[in-house]
Design an enzyme around this catalytic site. Sequence first.
Site, mmCIF file in Angstrom:
data_model
loop_
_atom_site.group_PDB
_atom_site.id
_atom_site.type_symbol
_atom_site.label_atom_id
_atom_site.label_comp_id
_atom_site.label_asym_id
_atom_site.label_seq_id
_atom_site.Cartn_x
_atom_site.Cartn_y
_atom_site.Cartn_z
ATOM 1 N N GLU A 1 -0.567 -8.469 5.091
ATOM 2 C CA GLU A 1 -0.308 -8.574 6.540
ATOM 3 C C GLU A 1 -1.601 -8.551 7.349
ATOM 4 O O GLU A 1 -1.580 -8.853 8.546
ATOM 5 C CB GLU A 1 0.638 -7.445 6.993
ATOM 6 C CG GLU A 1 -0.004 -6.095 7.269
ATOM 7 C CD GLU A 1 -0.364 -5.314 6.007
ATOM 8 O OE1 GLU A 1 -0.386 -5.912 4.916
ATOM 9 O OE2 GLU A 1 -0.658 -4.107 6.131
ATOM 10 N N HIS B 1 -3.328 -5.692 1.214
ATOM 11 C CA HIS B 1 -2.611 -5.837 2.489
ATOM 12 C C HIS B 1 -2.495 -7.292 2.924
ATOM 13 O O HIS B 1 -3.313 -7.764 3.724
ATOM 14 C CB HIS B 1 -3.345 -5.054 3.578
ATOM 15 C CG HIS B 1 -3.195 -3.579 3.463
ATOM 16 N ND1 HIS B 1 -2.270 -2.868 4.196
ATOM 17 C CD2 HIS B 1 -3.837 -2.692 2.688
ATOM 18 C CE1 HIS B 1 -2.349 -1.583 3.879
ATOM 19 N NE2 HIS B 1 -3.296 -1.449 2.965
ATOM 20 N N CYS C 1 0.840 -1.198 0.000
ATOM 21 C CA CYS C 1 0.000 0.000 0.000
ATOM 22 C C CYS C 1 0.880 1.255 0.000
ATOM 23 O O CYS C 1 1.545 1.539 -0.975
ATOM 24 C CB CYS C 1 -0.972 -0.046 1.178
ATOM 25 S SG CYS C 1 -2.324 1.142 1.030
#
Lengths: 79, 224
Positions: free
Chosen positions: B196, B194, B85
């Site tokens: 994560e 994302h 991002c």
Amino acid sequence: MPEVVVDVVLKPEISDPQGQAVLGALGRLGHSGIRSVRQGKHFVLEVDGEPDEAELRQIAETLLANPVIEDVELHLPTD
Amino acid sequence: MRIGVITFPGSLDDVDAARAVRLAGAEPVSLWHGDHDLQGVDAVVLPGGFSYGDYLRAGAIAARSPLMADVVAAAHQGLPVLGICNGFQVLCEAGLLPGALTRNSHLHFRNRDQGLLVERADTAWTSSFSTGQQIVVPVKNGEGRYVAADADLDRLEGEGRVVVRYVGGNPNGSSRDIAGVTSADGRVVGLMPHPEHAVEDLTGPSTDGLGFFTSVLTALVVAA
């Protein structure tokens, strides 16, 4: 103190949804004669001493604008 | 394996990225943007967020931070670097990845679970996947529209530099549904979604994101 102006706009081939939103608002306000709007950035730099065109051009082209997506115009002070 | 996670002023997802690194089996190392010290890490993650409030352009000022000079130099020596991002925006602004990220075509911040098609399963960050695999990870951005000149996009496609592509809808108007790209050597990867945030069943839509972080461990073992 000399002022140097740098104008940055998205390249013509990169779509500008913010400009299009402004254009839409203009249409709703009855300004039907505006064909397009491109939104950009306007920087005013106060410079100590005589402006160094090469340095300012480098600043404009490598930091103030991203040459991948933006065109930049440097306006040096005229005497 | 020690994987650095850089914190810039305005980074938001550095803690989640460090957690993902730990869950993948590596040791996360906090790195500060203002230092000139990569602390000998084996790979680096640039996390999501709004570094410098997205002033000037998203990622533009962070890309000129002291530590980024070290990251660029190390990446040219083959250090694996992942930008997520805002981290992807930083990598594009730093010139490590081609193209740029601009305001979403619909002007809205878009936050949802997103399908991705893995097109390159041989980069340092995607070897845990298989080519053609579909995964789901969250996407959340306001300036995530990937753009480049048509000729550059053709060249990137020709060189197989598109790592992941949006499927099931394009969340931001990105050119050719591109969600992530890689450097020519496959060591630097940037993507807007994302991974994560998709590493545990409790908090993510899947655990597909973990694959990015386990991939780099494999890459490092192979290189060692």
